[in-house]
Motif scaffolding. Structure first.
Motif, PDB file in Angstrom:
ATOM      1  N   PHE A 159      -3.133  10.859 -16.973  1.00  0.00           N
ATOM      2  CA  PHE A 159      -1.760  10.977 -16.497  1.00  0.00           C
ATOM      3  C   PHE A 159      -1.375   9.798 -15.608  1.00  0.00           C
ATOM      4  CE2 PHE A 159       1.246  12.105 -13.188  1.00  0.00           C
ATOM      5  CZ  PHE A 159       2.346  12.423 -13.971  1.00  0.00           C
ATOM      6  N   PHE A 160      -2.258   9.433 -14.667  1.00  0.00           N
ATOM      7  CA  PHE A 160      -1.936   8.347 -13.731  1.00  0.00           C
ATOM      8  C   PHE A 160      -1.707   7.023 -14.469  1.00  0.00           C
ATOM      9  CE2 PHE A 160      -4.468  10.674 -10.192  1.00  0.00           C
ATOM     10  CZ  PHE A 160      -3.374  11.473  -9.947  1.00  0.00           C
ATOM     11  N   LEU A 161      -2.416   6.835 -15.587  1.00  0.00           N
ATOM     12  CA  LEU A 161      -2.238   5.603 -16.363  1.00  0.00           C
ATOM     13  C   LEU A 161      -0.834   5.517 -16.945  1.00  0.00           C
ATOM     14  CD1 LEU A 161      -5.595   5.276 -18.362  1.00  0.00           C
ATOM     15  CD2 LEU A 161      -4.770   3.741 -16.580  1.00  0.00           C
ATOM     16  N   SER A 162      -0.231   6.696 -17.173  1.00  0.00           N
ATOM     17  CA  SER A 162       1.071   6.694 -17.841  1.00  0.00           C
ATOM     18  C   SER A 162       2.231   6.434 -16.873  1.00  0.00           C
ATOM     19  CB  SER A 162       1.284   8.032 -18.561  1.00  0.00           C
ATOM     20  OG  SER A 162       1.499   9.049 -17.606  1.00  0.00           O
ATOM     21  N   VAL A 163       1.963   6.445 -15.557  1.00  0.00           N
ATOM     22  CA  VAL A 163       3.032   6.184 -14.588  1.00  0.00           C
ATOM     23  C   VAL A 163       3.245   4.666 -14.484  1.00  0.00           C
ATOM     24  CG1 VAL A 163       3.737   6.464 -12.177  1.00  0.00           C
ATOM     25  CG2 VAL A 163       2.433   8.269 -13.294  1.00  0.00           C
ATOM     26  N   PRO A 164       4.494   4.194 -14.606  1.00  0.00           N
ATOM     27  CA  PRO A 164       4.751   2.746 -14.573  1.00  0.00           C
ATOM     28  C   PRO A 164       4.261   2.089 -13.285  1.00  0.00           C
ATOM     29  CG  PRO A 164       6.739   3.947 -15.188  1.00  0.00           C
ATOM     30  CD  PRO A 164       5.723   4.962 -14.807  1.00  0.00           C
ATOM     31  N   TYR A 165       3.637   0.917 -13.390  1.00  0.00           N
ATOM     32  CA  TYR A 165       3.088   0.227 -12.229  1.00  0.00           C
ATOM     33  C   TYR A 165       4.177  -0.314 -11.301  1.00  0.00           C
ATOM     34  CZ  TYR A 165      -1.668   0.730 -13.740  1.00  0.00           C
ATOM     35  OH  TYR A 165      -2.863   1.263 -14.067  1.00  0.00           O
ATOM     36  N   GLU A 166       5.389  -0.523 -11.834  1.00  0.00           N
ATOM     37  CA  GLU A 166       6.486  -1.036 -11.021  1.00  0.00           C
ATOM     38  C   GLU A 166       6.767  -0.110  -9.842  1.00  0.00           C
ATOM     39  OE1 GLU A 166       6.490  -0.944 -14.297  1.00  0.00           O
ATOM     40  OE2 GLU A 166       6.571  -3.086 -14.774  1.00  0.00           O
ATOM     41  N   ILE A 167       6.548   1.184 -10.030  1.00  0.00           N
ATOM     42  CA  ILE A 167       6.798   2.145  -8.954  1.00  0.00           C
ATOM     43  C   ILE A 167       5.879   1.849  -7.772  1.00  0.00           C
ATOM     44  CG2 ILE A 167       6.585   4.592  -8.323  1.00  0.00           C
ATOM     45  CD1 ILE A 167       7.547   5.298 -11.123  1.00  0.00           C
ATOM     46  N   SER A 168       4.589   1.645  -8.050  1.00  0.00           N
ATOM     47  CA  SER A 168       3.639   1.325  -6.975  1.00  0.00           C
ATOM     48  C   SER A 168       3.980  -0.005  -6.337  1.00  0.00           C
ATOM     49  CB  SER A 168       2.220   1.249  -7.541  1.00  0.00           C
ATOM     50  OG  SER A 168       1.900   2.410  -8.234  1.00  0.00           O
ATOM     51  N   GLU A 169       4.331  -0.966  -7.169  1.00  0.00           N
ATOM     52  CA  GLU A 169       4.652  -2.319  -6.706  1.00  0.00           C
ATOM     53  C   GLU A 169       5.804  -2.277  -5.710  1.00  0.00           C
ATOM     54  OE1 GLU A 169       3.814  -6.586  -7.846  1.00  0.00           O
ATOM     55  OE2 GLU A 169       3.006  -4.759  -8.710  1.00  0.00           O
ATOM     56  N   ALA A 170       6.852  -1.533  -6.075  1.00  0.00           N
ATOM     57  CA  ALA A 170       8.030  -1.441  -5.217  1.00  0.00           C
ATOM     58  C   ALA A 170       7.667  -0.802  -3.882  1.00  0.00           C
ATOM     59  CB  ALA A 170       9.116  -0.631  -5.918  1.00  0.00           C
ATOM     60  N   ALA A 171       6.859   0.264  -3.934  1.00  0.00           N
ATOM     61  CA  ALA A 171       6.459   0.950  -2.705  1.00  0.00           C
ATOM     62  C   ALA A 171       5.605   0.035  -1.844  1.00  0.00           C
ATOM     63  CB  ALA A 171       5.678   2.218  -3.049  1.00  0.00           C
ATOM     64  N   PHE A 172       4.775  -0.764  -2.485  1.00  0.00           N
ATOM     65  CA  PHE A 172       3.901  -1.661  -1.751  1.00  0.00           C
ATOM     66  C   PHE A 172       4.706  -2.712  -0.994  1.00  0.00           C
ATOM     67  CE2 PHE A 172       0.890  -5.137  -1.167  1.00  0.00           C
ATOM     68  CZ  PHE A 172      -0.156  -4.437  -0.581  1.00  0.00           C
ATOM     69  N   ILE A 173       5.751  -3.216  -1.667  1.00  0.00           N
ATOM     70  CA  ILE A 173       6.622  -4.213  -1.026  1.00  0.00           C
ATOM     71  C   ILE A 173       7.309  -3.597   0.186  1.00  0.00           C
ATOM     72  CG2 ILE A 173       8.746  -5.566  -1.365  1.00  0.00           C
ATOM     73  CD1 ILE A 173       7.653  -5.942  -4.326  1.00  0.00           C
ATOM     74  N   ASP A 174       7.612  -2.285   0.106  1.00  0.00           N
ATOM     75  CA  ASP A 174       8.219  -1.593   1.246  1.00  0.00           C
ATOM     76  C   ASP A 174       7.198  -1.278   2.335  1.00  0.00           C
ATOM     77  OD1 ASP A 174      10.632  -1.684   0.025  1.00  0.00           O
ATOM     78  OD2 ASP A 174      10.554   0.352  -0.778  1.00  0.00           O
ATOM     79  N   GLY A 175       5.970  -1.676   2.156  1.00  0.00           N
ATOM     80  CA  GLY A 175       4.982  -1.520   3.210  1.00  0.00           C
ATOM     81  C   GLY A 175       4.036  -0.339   3.060  1.00  0.00           C
ATOM     82  N   ALA A 176       4.061   0.348   1.926  1.00  0.00           N
ATOM     83  CA  ALA A 176       3.176   1.501   1.740  1.00  0.00           C
ATOM     84  C   ALA A 176       1.807   1.044   1.235  1.00  0.00           C
ATOM     85  CB  ALA A 176       3.785   2.481   0.742  1.00  0.00           C
ATOM     86  N   GLY A 177       0.752   1.731   1.685  1.00  0.00           N
ATOM     87  CA  GLY A 177      -0.585   1.454   1.175  1.00  0.00           C
ATOM     88  C   GLY A 177      -0.929   2.416   0.055  1.00  0.00           C
ATOM     89  N   HIS A 178      -2.146   2.298  -0.461  1.00  0.00           N
ATOM     90  CA  HIS A 178      -2.549   3.158  -1.581  1.00  0.00           C
ATOM     91  C   HIS A 178      -2.517   4.641  -1.230  1.00  0.00           C
ATOM     92  CE1 HIS A 178      -3.343   0.672  -4.970  1.00  0.00           C
ATOM     93  NE2 HIS A 178      -4.109  -0.169  -4.288  1.00  0.00           N
ATOM     94  N   PHE A 179      -2.950   4.983   0.014  1.00  0.00           N
ATOM     95  CA  PHE A 179      -2.987   6.404   0.367  1.00  0.00           C
ATOM     96  C   PHE A 179      -1.583   6.999   0.386  1.00  0.00           C
ATOM     97  CE2 PHE A 179      -7.288   5.503   1.974  1.00  0.00           C
ATOM     98  CZ  PHE A 179      -7.934   6.548   1.331  1.00  0.00           C
ATOM     99  N   ARG A 180      -0.627   6.183   0.918  1.00  0.00           N
ATOM    100  CA  ARG A 180       0.745   6.665   0.956  1.00  0.00           C
ATOM    101  C   ARG A 180       1.335   6.756  -0.450  1.00  0.00           C
ATOM    102  NH1 ARG A 180       5.080   6.761   5.042  1.00  0.00           N
ATOM    103  NH2 ARG A 180       3.447   6.444   6.567  1.00  0.00           N
ATOM    104  N   ILE A 181       1.068   5.745  -1.262  1.00  0.00           N
ATOM    105  CA  ILE A 181       1.581   5.765  -2.641  1.00  0.00           C
ATOM    106  C   ILE A 181       1.001   6.967  -3.391  1.00  0.00           C
ATOM    107  CG2 ILE A 181       1.556   4.540  -4.865  1.00  0.00           C
ATOM    108  CD1 ILE A 181       1.496   1.902  -3.238  1.00  0.00           C
TER     109      ILE A 181
END
Lengths: 275, 293
Positions: A159-181
């Motif tokens: 399931f996690f593979l099917s979620v678009p990576y752009e979502i994580s990328e955008a959150a990361f730019i906003d300052g979120a780490g992996h645990f928050r994402i």
């Protein structure tokens, strides 16, 4: 009535009849649990008993080592195992699916290869290890290993593979780490997958006979499958009692199935087709 | 795709996988290595000293008559897999096409699969009673004077187990087929209809070939799943009468936990591993030819 509707109705009736053949053992089981001993093997089969005899169900639910105890033991084992399995599988699956790190693919290959090892290979060493660690003949012998399911990691990773990576990328730019994402974005999106894994895992632990057989000996620790076996061994000529006990063993899963049918069926289908 | 933020936080990967990995090491990898060691010992659990015996267990296994009976019984048990798959295909094709109450029917066929194996084992034990059980009652009523003894005779016991297992697995196989049939394009079936294909021709020349990857997958995973199974057989017959239902996985369980011959049981369990590995390799090779993504 036009021809198509007629055909469809006939086919439905035929399939309905055949499906009754599939569930007839359950119907016979329930019916027999309410009969008297002399009516068990009456032929032709008396589907609805003349007088409903509740005494066998009373016997199953009261007295020494009643099914109340087995239910509580099974609930404890299945609920704790499921909570642990869902949590640890989701975490690991996120790591495997969405973080690049050294050795990841090798580790995943090790996971893959463990699927080939039959449980029979693991039973004897686990028996010795649990005995040594002092958890043999305790519920922990079922619960602790239950936390770790390779199937669960596979399913969640899919399931996690099917979620678009752009979502994580955008959150990361906003300052979120992996645990928050993971906790704020990916996990909430995965609710249906989590439900599927939880229901499949719960049913697996509820029905698990082999592990309980190997790792439990005290009657007051018995889970439903062992309690059922115990009941049958002690009452092996009381056929009505046997069927009342079997009914008690099956009813919870039928309820879980009726509630979570969609998740179970989709989970089973996706695990084989995609996995 | 590697991106900069992924690279920067790569150490976090270990934190996510770590907790699960510890369990996999403790409950899968260490026991597997330990079992491999036990295979070469005479470990018995009851007796205090354990000796390294080299290949004695493997030699004993190859000379053990019951080992070969167990292999034969396992093969007979595995017969149920293609039968269940064939029936499931037919049911799935019909359910996928024109029926009312599709969801209800799907649930009814799937019901056995979610129930406890031990409970259904005891129900079937009574249904199969040779003298007065309902199944033989029905068989006598339709004119079969001497119905089989089912679980009570050495000749018929494995077939009775097969019937139970076909019934148990049918719903699972059907669900997977339904998922595969949903992928078959409606246009293709429409075109076949326009070309005048009959239902039987459509099923045989279009649906069956199109779902062949699924059939292959079900066959291999079904064989692997069934070869590990011993709970239902343990609950219903404990391998009897005689050794007529002692399958390989049950043989291992009984050696380990009834006779406490744990070194010997470990050796046989690795024989089981080799068989499963062969199936897995076949699946892995077959995937390239059969499974189209």
């Amino acid at each position: 009535m036009n021809k198509a509707v007629f055909n469809k109705s006939v086919i439905t009736l035929v399939m309905l009849f055949l499906s009754i053949v599939m569930i007839v053992p359950f119907l016979w089981m329930i019916s027999t649990s309410f009969k008297t001993p002399s009516e068990v093997f009456q032929y032709p089969i008396q589907w609805i008993p003349v007088h409903f005899n509740w005494s066998h169900h009373v016997k199953v639910w009261t007295g020494d080592n009643s099914f109340v105890l087995y239910y509580l033991n099974s609930l404890k084992v299945a609920v704790l195992s499921t909570i642990g399995a869902v949590t640890l599988s989701s975490l690991a699956a996120y790591g495997f699916a969405r973080i690049q790190f050294r050795g990841r693919d090798t580790m995943f290959m090790v996971y893959l290869s463990m699927m080939m090892v039959p449980p029979q290979v693991l039973f004897v060493p686990k028996f010795i290890m649990f005995d040594w660690a002092g958890i043999y003949n305790t519920h922990w012998a079922l619960i602790l290993p239950g936390f770790f399911t390779i199937f669960g990691v596979f399913m969640m990773r899919q399931f996690f593979l099917s979620v678009p990576y752009e979502i994580s990328e955008a959150a990361f730019i906003d300052g979120a780490g992996h645990f928050r994402i993971f906790s704020r974005i990916i996990l909430p999106m995965a609710k249906p997958s989590i439900a599927t894994l939880a229901i499949i895992d719960f049913s697996w632990h509820w029905n698990d006979y082999e592990n309980a057989l190997v790792f439990l000996i005290d009657h007051d620790l018995f889970t439903v499958p062992l309690g059922l076996q115990n009941f049958i061994l002690e009452n092996n000529v009381d056929y009505n009692g046997m069927m009342a006990a079997a009914t008690a063993g099956i009813i919870p899963m039928i309820i879980v199935f009726l509630i979570g049918q969609k998740y179970i069926i989709e989970g089973v289908a996706s695990s084989a087709v995609k996995g | 795709m590697k991106t900069s933020w992924m690279k920067r936080q790569q150490h976090l990967g270990y934190l996510f996988i770590g907790p699960n990995m510890i369990g996999v090491i403790l409950f899968f990898i260490i026991p597997a290595i330990y079992s491999f060691y036990l295979m070469f010992t005479d470990y018995k659990f009851m007796s205090p000293d354990t000796n390294f015996v080299g290949l004695d267990n493997i030699q004993r296994m190859l000379g053990d008559e019951v080992f070969y009976i167990a292999i034969k019984n396992t093969l007979m048990f595995l017969l149920s897999v293609p039968v269940s798959i064939g029936l499931a295909f037919i049911v799935a094709v019909v359910l996928n096409r024109s029926v009312y109450l599709k969801k209800l029917l799907r649930a009814l066929y799937f019901m056995p699969y979610i129930t406890s194996g031990v409970a259904v084992a005891f129900v079937w034990m009574l249904l199969f009673q040779p003298n007065n059980g309902p199944i033989n009652g029905i068989l006598r009523a339709i004119g079969i004077a001497h119905p089989p003894g089912w679980l009570s005779t050495m000749e018929s016991s494995m077939y009775a187990i097969d019937i139970i297992w076909v019934w148990f697995m049918l719903g699972y196989n059907m669900i997977i087929y339904l998922a595969a049939l949903q992928e078959v394009s409606g246009e293709l079936l429409e075109a076949a209809k326009i070309d005048g294909a009959r239902t039987w021709q459509t099923v045989r020349s279009i649906l069956w070939p199109l779902v062949s990857p699924t059939t292959f997958l079900l066959l291999i995973t079904g064989l692997i799943m069934s070869i590990k199974q011993f709970g239902i057989i343990q609950a219903i017959t404990q391998g009897g009468p005689g050794n007529s239902t002692t399958v390989l996985s049950l043989f291992i369980y009984q050696n380990a936990f009834r006779y406490y011959e744990m070194g010997y049981a470990s050796a046989v369990s690795w024989a089981l591993f080799v068989i499963i590995m062969i199936f897995t390799v076949v699946q892995w090779l077959g995937q390239k030819r059969w499974v189209h993504y």
